[in-house]
Write a protein that holds these residues in place. Sequence first.
Motif, short mmCIF file in Angstrom:
data_model
loop_
_atom_site.label_atom_id
_atom_site.label_comp_id
_atom_site.label_asym_id
_atom_site.label_seq_id
_atom_site.Cartn_x
_atom_site.Cartn_y
_atom_site.Cartn_z
N VAL A 143 0.85 -1.19 0.00
CA VAL A 143 0.00 0.00 0.00
C VAL A 143 0.89 1.24 0.00
CG1 VAL A 143 -1.69 1.31 1.32
CG2 VAL A 143 -1.90 -1.17 1.17
N LEU A 144 1.95 1.17 0.76
CA LEU A 144 2.93 2.26 0.81
C LEU A 144 3.50 2.52 -0.58
CD1 LEU A 144 4.66 4.07 2.68
CD2 LEU A 144 6.19 2.17 2.99
N THR A 145 3.88 1.45 -1.27
CA THR A 145 4.43 1.58 -2.62
C THR A 145 3.46 2.31 -3.53
OG1 THR A 145 5.60 -0.49 -2.35
CG2 THR A 145 5.32 0.29 -4.59
N ILE A 146 2.22 1.83 -3.53
CA ILE A 146 1.25 2.38 -4.47
C ILE A 146 0.91 3.82 -4.12
CG2 ILE A 146 -1.05 2.09 -5.44
CD1 ILE A 146 0.90 -0.08 -6.21
N SER A 147 0.72 4.13 -2.83
CA SER A 147 0.31 5.49 -2.52
C SER A 147 1.44 6.49 -2.71
CB SER A 147 -0.27 5.63 -1.10
OG SER A 147 -0.21 4.48 -0.38
N THR A 148 2.67 6.02 -2.76
CA THR A 148 3.76 6.96 -3.00
C THR A 148 3.85 7.35 -4.47
OG1 THR A 148 4.95 5.84 -1.26
CG2 THR A 148 6.20 7.36 -2.53
N TYR A 149 3.34 6.47 -5.36
CA TYR A 149 3.50 6.73 -6.79
C TYR A 149 2.96 8.09 -7.23
CZ TYR A 149 2.85 6.46 -11.80
OH TYR A 149 2.86 6.75 -13.13
N PRO A 150 1.72 8.46 -6.85
CA PRO A 150 1.24 9.77 -7.30
C PRO A 150 2.10 10.92 -6.79
CG PRO A 150 -0.56 8.46 -6.42
CD PRO A 150 0.70 7.73 -6.08
N LEU A 151 2.79 10.72 -5.67
CA LEU A 151 3.65 11.79 -5.16
C LEU A 151 4.93 11.88 -5.99
CD1 LEU A 151 3.16 11.10 -1.37
CD2 LEU A 151 2.26 13.00 -2.69
N VAL A 152 5.42 10.73 -6.44
CA VAL A 152 6.64 10.75 -7.26
C VAL A 152 6.39 11.46 -8.59
CG1 VAL A 152 8.33 9.32 -8.46
CG2 VAL A 152 7.56 8.67 -6.20
N ILE A 153 5.21 11.20 -9.18
CA ILE A 153 4.93 11.80 -10.49
C ILE A 153 4.24 13.15 -10.34
CG2 ILE A 153 4.75 9.61 -11.71
CD1 ILE A 153 1.55 10.62 -11.57
N HIS A 154 4.28 13.74 -9.14
CA HIS A 154 3.49 14.95 -8.89
C HIS A 154 3.67 16.02 -9.95
CE1 HIS A 154 1.22 17.74 -6.39
NE2 HIS A 154 2.06 18.65 -6.85
N GLU A 155 4.91 16.21 -10.41
CA GLU A 155 5.16 17.30 -11.36
C GLU A 155 4.57 17.01 -12.74
OE1 GLU A 155 6.14 20.00 -10.29
OE2 GLU A 155 6.85 19.37 -8.32
N GLU A 156 4.25 15.73 -13.01
CA GLU A 156 3.63 15.34 -14.28
C GLU A 156 4.46 15.74 -15.49
OE1 GLU A 156 -0.48 16.30 -14.45
OE2 GLU A 156 -0.94 15.21 -12.62
N THR A 157 5.75 15.73 -15.36
CA THR A 157 6.61 15.94 -16.52
C THR A 157 7.04 14.57 -17.04
OG1 THR A 157 8.52 15.98 -15.09
CG2 THR A 157 7.52 18.10 -15.61
N GLU A 158 7.64 14.56 -18.22
CA GLU A 158 8.10 13.29 -18.78
C GLU A 158 9.11 12.64 -17.84
OE1 GLU A 158 8.40 10.05 -20.61
OE2 GLU A 158 6.84 11.49 -21.07
N GLU A 159 9.99 13.50 -17.26
CA GLU A 159 10.99 12.99 -16.33
C GLU A 159 10.32 12.35 -15.11
OE1 GLU A 159 13.31 16.02 -14.57
OE2 GLU A 159 14.75 14.64 -13.67
#
Lengths: 609, 489
Positions: A143-159
């Motif tokens: 659950v920790l893994t999955i909920s962190t994903y939207p935070l990692v991609i927060h900037e929504e850039t290709e990088e």
Amino acid sequence: MTPQDLTLLLAVFVPFLAVPGIALLRRRPNPREAVSLGASVATFALASVLLPGAFAGSPATVELFTVAPGLSLSLRADLLGLLFATVASFLWILTTVYSLGYMRALREHAQARYYLCFASVMGATMGVALSASLFSLLIFYEVLTISTYPLVIHEETEEAYRAGRKYLAYTLGGGGAILAGLAIAYGLGGDTGFVAGGNPALAALPLPALQAVAFLLIAGFGVKATLVPLHGWLPSAMVAPTPVSGLLHAVAVVKAGVFGILRTLFFFLGPGLVIASGAQPVLLVVAAITILAASLFALVQDNFKLRLAYSTVSQLSYVVLGAALLTPAALLGASYHIAAHGFAKLTMFFVAGAVAVETGKTRVSEFDGIGRRMPGTMAAFAVAAVALAGLPPLAPFVSKGFLASGAWEANQAILVLVLLTSSVLNMMYFFPIVTRAFLAGGPVDVREARRTLKAPVLLTAAGVILLGVGIGLPSGPFAVAEGVVGGVYGVVPYGDVYASWSAERLVEVLFVVAAAAVVLAVLTREARMPRERIGKNLERLYVVAPLGLLSASRGLARVFAAVYDGFLAAVTGAGRAARRLQTGDLNWNSVGLALALVAVFLWLLLEVV
Amino acid sequence: MPLAWNALPALPLLLLGGGAIATFLAGRVSRTRGGDASAATACLFLGLAFVSFLLLGDPGGNPATYAPVGEATLRADGLGVFLGLVATGLGAVVAAYSFVYMRGHPGRPTYAALLLLLVAGLAGIGLAGDLFNLYAFFELMALSSYALVAFHRTPEAVEAGMKYLVMSAAGSLVALVGIGLAYLAGGTLDLGALAGTAMPREIALLSAGLLIAGFGVKAAIVPMHTWLPDAHAAAPSGISAMLSGIVIQGGLLAMVRALAVFGVGSTAAFSYGLLLAFLAVLTMTVGNLIAMHQRDIKRMLAYSSIAQMGYILLGFGIGFEFGIAIAFAGAVFHILNHALMKGGAFLAAGMLQQRFGTRDLTALRGAGRRMPAAGLSFAVFALGLAGVPPTAGFLSKLFLATGAVQAGGALGVFLVVALIANSILSLAYYVPAMTGLLAGDGPKERTRTSWGLTVPVVVLVGLVFLFGMWPDLALRVVDPAVRVLLGGG
């Protein structure tokens, strides 16, 4: 259910309960952030309330459901869990305040999603900390893994998306390895519960199975614990907003991996079986390599957050090293380092974010002179830098001291050398930031960080000091760490870190202090030089001293990259080859049936013979 | 009335068969409202059939048996009830989804009637007490699925349907020979009686081989899987959900039913479980490897079905070879979970296809953002298929892995590693598909989504989480099926 058990349940689920609250208030920022703040304070309070019971030896226990005998989702508030839980939830409070300033100052988009996922991540972290079995831990871990994903991609850039994919592939892959280890342990041992000193059910495992369990679990948790060569996702994940990098990628997420290793070694397999499985030497070597290699990688980073990320990789392996030594003193050092590193590294990330918000500077080479404009912020950084270098009397000094004692206990003098080398490397990549900020000439149009950013910075820095000088606090983090060791070994080594100094300890401390003095002196001279010569001289310093090491580290990085690329190419190539076998032609399709018939009969005929 | 009570196993089949006729007739009532009427009738009868399976419940050691004609018996044992519940349940969800999805298509009454016949075939496979019924219902299921695959009558669909028909018919023929041999050797068609009959070893071996290869075509075991991606991608999305969700599993369960007559674990006359386990490893590896390079979302899901069939087959193989209960439990539980997850994934993909007019994953980048119900649901299903907690897919995979371990020794470790390595390999396509759909760098305006499509998908999402966190509910249906497989009735 006793009130204590209810407290435990709430400690895990209050953050999750905040999720719908934040979702409902998504268009009203102030009440929304109030929910986050309230949840963080409540979680910390609930976790703290559980401490007396854990000290008294009667931890709260809750069983939510049982899938099969030995396979239940259950929580228990023991001291190791509470150590992690209280540190993480306390830092969550500060991070929430900090996020408030950071996200609003940068006018970030999708703030509701940010706070929502943050709460979910913290809930999962509490779940990981307070799980009573490997099965429960794995569930919260994912659950920790999955909920962190939207935070990692927060900037929504290709990088950011690339970093997100990398993050998921690494961590979910690690989760798969844990699942395999869990399945083997459960399939043959019949139990997944955590017991201080090791679950007795696993003693029945045959050696190969035991080895498989040990290595699968260590490799699985090693992904989030960023053991080299499984660390690749963390530097990429630095594209996330700084509070995320701070709390999640220095405290919650990565510490969940380290915590998993601690649980595996001391509460699941137990020291005896770890030694029997032969995992100890491997883990020691990997941890030592990680400590040194990551420090070298950090040394060559100009991007501030990347430098911090590699430093995190290195520091996490202090905990792993301490765990793998399997001695009481090392376990004490490892447990306490979770708290010590958490406060120190969070301070640094807070500083990185504050500087980025107020000045837009993200590179170490741009930091000249900002310390004089942002004295409070950079002073906090200086405290954290001195702390992570292992200088007395700050928190990491205490934990590193016990790690070194543990290494002596285990007759691993070479690991003491590794620790000392790492301390020097820490100075080499953190101190220039301080000397540049305070001594070099720089811009004048910079102002001190705003209050919502500065207050958390100062508080975490104060925490670093307090954790160092205040180890005598009753029921404080150090007492909890001592309790952890007492629970596993029954004995607590050295009641007071300052009370009984052995000769080795004295030499170590003198060495670190002397090294710090030398590094500081060199750097001060460099920083005071005219600006145009600074770059050259700093380079000279780095080039002359660790020239071989630097090229070695670059070479090492290239080797890792080549191995990954080769592996990926092999897998994707196999996929392409398999795809080519797939034909649309009906005639060939029927060949499949014929082939299968032949194969099936051949097999069955072999059975007859 | 004892007579009526005895006939209870026939009730679901009567409801489904009668429902097919009623559905077709309802479509004739009115030119304008006929389609809606037939779709509603289909939902009603599928729901009723589901309830009738609930009534049959856990039969315990003495399943209700009903023999209408001669030796052909219907027996509602745990496995039959399980298959019936999954088939009618997923069928009802698909029928509800198709209510809106197929709106405006002139052939709706035919579609709905065929769907009911498909479910009837599946339910019959579960309820069949003898090999004749088993084969007859298997053919009923197969025939209706041929028609449904080619339902759109586009060149792609017709080609896929044709290929499916030829392959599947060839497989059926092979299986029929296998059944004939078993009858020859055992002297009876009744599954229960056959299990107790000692057969000449050579004939039994031949029969088992033909059954594995024959039903294996339908179950898409590599190398007999080649028809599946075309068929599952070309069919209307609701039907893709049925085909991937339960029809291929129906084929597998038909094989399992038939093979069970040769004994389980130590009582087996000869070893065929290990063969299944190795075929399973091959199936999952090939499925995952090919799925990795697919750009069409439905083809990717179709290949992932092949891989998932491998997981399920692994459980059955280990179960048959060693008589391990938790391996059977993992396989049966995974059939249930896979029906929810893969069915749901196809339904979500169908929503995207209908709205954006493409199945290409590159073109669909960001589509999940514009249609959050479909995008987020797809993400949940993908994670579930990858075996991530707290979805139900995690628990069944854990059961399967545990069962594989209990095979013991190096073999057990090999099978576990194969299973988990495959499940990690599958991340190579689930993660990019999921993150690509949810990427936010495309156009951002949301699009309106019909409730009629959203609700069925969201129900499946709910069930995936429900069974992941409160598995007791699902295990109450799974456990009786496992007892049947172990031979305990």
